[in-house]
Design a protein around this motif. Structure first.
Motif, PDB file in Angstrom:
ATOM      1  N   ILE A   1      39.530  68.223  44.519  1.00  0.00           N
ATOM      2  CA  ILE A   1      39.801  67.154  43.573  1.00  0.00           C
ATOM      3  C   ILE A   1      41.125  66.534  43.989  1.00  0.00           C
ATOM      4  O   ILE A   1      42.177  67.169  43.909  1.00  0.00           O
TER       5      ILE A   1
ATOM      6  N   LEU B   1      36.215  64.814  45.398  1.00  0.00           N
ATOM      7  CA  LEU B   1      36.120  63.977  44.206  1.00  0.00           C
ATOM      8  C   LEU B   1      37.492  63.425  43.848  1.00  0.00           C
ATOM      9  O   LEU B   1      38.519  64.056  44.138  1.00  0.00           O
TER      10      LEU B   1
ATOM     11  N   PRO C   1      39.547  61.298  40.414  1.00  0.00           N
ATOM     12  CA  PRO C   1      39.405  60.844  39.025  1.00  0.00           C
ATOM     13  C   PRO C   1      38.935  59.394  38.931  1.00  0.00           C
ATOM     14  O   PRO C   1      38.233  59.027  38.004  1.00  0.00           O
ATOM     15  N   THR C   2      39.348  58.561  39.884  1.00  0.00           N
ATOM     16  CA  THR C   2      38.866  57.185  39.954  1.00  0.00           C
ATOM     17  C   THR C   2      38.940  56.700  41.389  1.00  0.00           C
ATOM     18  O   THR C   2      39.921  56.960  42.091  1.00  0.00           O
TER      19      THR C   2
ATOM     20  N   ASN D   1      40.305  61.215  32.771  1.00  0.00           N
ATOM     21  CA  ASN D   1      39.289  60.967  33.802  1.00  0.00           C
ATOM     22  C   ASN D   1      39.165  62.124  34.784  1.00  0.00           C
ATOM     23  O   ASN D   1      38.121  62.302  35.418  1.00  0.00           O
TER      24      ASN D   1
ATOM     25  N   VAL E   1      35.395  63.788  35.449  1.00  0.00           N
ATOM     26  CA  VAL E   1      34.754  63.892  36.760  1.00  0.00           C
ATOM     27  C   VAL E   1      34.233  65.300  37.032  1.00  0.00           C
ATOM     28  O   VAL E   1      33.317  65.504  37.823  1.00  0.00           O
TER      29      VAL E   1
ATOM     30  N   GLY F   1      29.418  64.225  35.901  1.00  0.00           N
ATOM     31  CA  GLY F   1      30.567  63.327  35.944  1.00  0.00           C
ATOM     32  C   GLY F   1      30.987  62.907  37.337  1.00  0.00           C
ATOM     33  O   GLY F   1      31.776  61.982  37.492  1.00  0.00           O
ATOM     34  N   ALA F   2      30.467  63.580  38.369  1.00  0.00           N
ATOM     35  CA  ALA F   2      30.899  63.282  39.727  1.00  0.00           C
ATOM     36  C   ALA F   2      30.306  61.981  40.263  1.00  0.00           C
ATOM     37  O   ALA F   2      30.831  61.411  41.228  1.00  0.00           O
TER      38      ALA F   2
ATOM     39  N   HIS G   1      32.333  59.029  41.732  1.00  0.00           N
ATOM     40  CA  HIS G   1      33.694  59.529  41.943  1.00  0.00           C
ATOM     41  C   HIS G   1      33.812  60.349  43.225  1.00  0.00           C
ATOM     42  O   HIS G   1      34.880  60.871  43.514  1.00  0.00           O
ATOM     43  N   GLU G   2      32.725  60.454  43.975  1.00  0.00           N
ATOM     44  CA  GLU G   2      32.758  61.239  45.203  1.00  0.00           C
ATOM     45  C   GLU G   2      33.092  60.355  46.397  1.00  0.00           C
ATOM     46  O   GLU G   2      32.624  59.221  46.501  1.00  0.00           O
TER      47      GLU G   2
END
Length: 362
Positions: free
Chosen positions: A99, A120, A122-123, A322, A326, A331-332, A335-336
């Motif tokens: 992350i 990943l 968060p944005t 966020n 994720v 949630g991913a 965002h990957e």
């Protein structure tokens, strides 16, 4: 020593417009993050800790991110560092998922170095003016026009730009790498930050051709403001990141990367410091030096409503909310980080040179 050459690459108005549009999006997203209660923040932190363990994931955060993100990375066995150490940590860690709390080029770098891991963020909207301001088509044409030069690019660039380079560097090793290349008689094509590139050229005396790019945060530091602060705090040491304008760099007692500035604060006997870089760095400085005072260098001019706005709006888009989202089931998506495998292989070569640089060179 060959004659110094400093020229400027041209960035089109379309590129400037792209930077402006991305900055507006970041500003609007930042404004959407309203104040949350302490209970909500703690709930997100506890949930993130649980999800990181469940998913065999590790959090890697930059010094410029929110202190809540940095403390969470430390508490969960992750990493808080500059972009060079973020890259090294992610490549060496056994976690299956990284992350990356930072900006998009950092996530791309992590994916290039560890293509088998899931990366990943968060944005994916968190970008960088240096990255946006160095589009691959224009940059490739610039390189093609100067085939006799070794291409050295700053880490704050896209995977495609890295793939076009001979070397990737961070601010912590830029001087050493260019000095080494200069000693081999090589001429340098540097991109994208003109202030860092100019600093490297002045310090090494190397033959450097500069792309015209800059960081929207560091470019705003004001030499007069730093000088005025120094007059108010005569015992303060001035710490400056080399992405800052030359007039600001010339006032510095220490010029260096984020990690180098942190070490300077830690190891100096001084008790006061004027700091010209993103305010996110103050978390680590105050953590390591609780008995010292850190004063943010001014970015604002006459008539401004704030003395300093030294915060990257894209770094500020990383938040507990966020980050938690994720990691939640489902949630991913969106965002990957993905990097074309062939492009990644080409970008890996200059990145590996960066990571191996401290080792003996042929």
């Amino acid at each position: 020593m060959s004659e110094k050459i400093v020229e400027t690459g041209q960035v089109s108005s379309a590129t400037t417009d792209a930077v402006d549009r991305a900055l507006v999006r970041a500003f609007l997203a930042e404004r959407e993050h309203h104040e949350h209660s302490e209970e909500q923040l703690l709930a997100w932190k506890n949930r993130i800790k649980q999800l990181l363990e469940q998913q065999n994931a590790v959090l890697v955060a930059h010094y410029y991110t929110d202190p809540l993100i940095q403390s969470l990375a430390e508490e969960t066995g992750g990493c808080v560092s500059d972009s060079l150490e973020m890259a090294r940590f992610g490549a060496q860690h056994k976690a299956e998922t990284l992350i990356v709390a930072g900006v998009k080029f950092m996530g791309e770098t992590a994916k290039i170095l560890t293509p088998d891991k899931r990366v990943l963020m968060p944005t994916l909207e968190a970008t960088c003016s240096l990255d946006i301001g160095c589009p691959i088509d224009e940059f490739s044409a610039f390189c093609d026009a100067h085939p006799d030069r070794t291409v050295v690019v700053y880490a704050n660039t896209s995977a495609a730009v890295k793939a076009r380079a001979d070397w990737v560097v961070t601010s912590s090793i830029a001087l050493d790498v260019v000095d080494h290349l200069d000693s081999q008689g090589e001429k340098i094509l540097w991109a994208p930050d003109k202030h860092l590139g100019g600093y490297v050229q002045r310090e090494t005396g190397a033959d450097v051709l500069l792309w015209d790019g800059s960081c929207i945060v560091h470019e705003e530091f004001k030499a007069k403001g730093v000088a005025d602060l120094k007059a108010l705090y005569p015992e303060a040491l001035v710490l400056v990141h080399p992405e800052s304008p030359v007039a600001v760099v010339e006032l510095a007692d220490v010029v260096g990367s984020t990690s180098q500035l942190i070490n300077a604060a830690k190891n100096s006997p001084n008790k006061q410091f004027i700091v010209a870089t993103d305010q996110g760095i103050f978390y680590k400085m105050q953590q390591l030096c609780p008995d010292k005072e850190f004063i943010v260098a001014p970015t604002a001019g006459a008539g401004a409503t704030c003395r300093s706005c030294a915060n990257c709006p894209w770094m500020a888009m990383n938040a507990l909310e966020n980050l938690c989202a994720v990691l939640e089931p489902g949630g991913a998506e969106g965002h990957e980080i993905f990097v074309d495998p062939e492009l990644g292989k080409r970008a890996m070569k200059p990145l590996q040179r960066m990571l191996d640089f401290r080792k003996p060179l042929d």
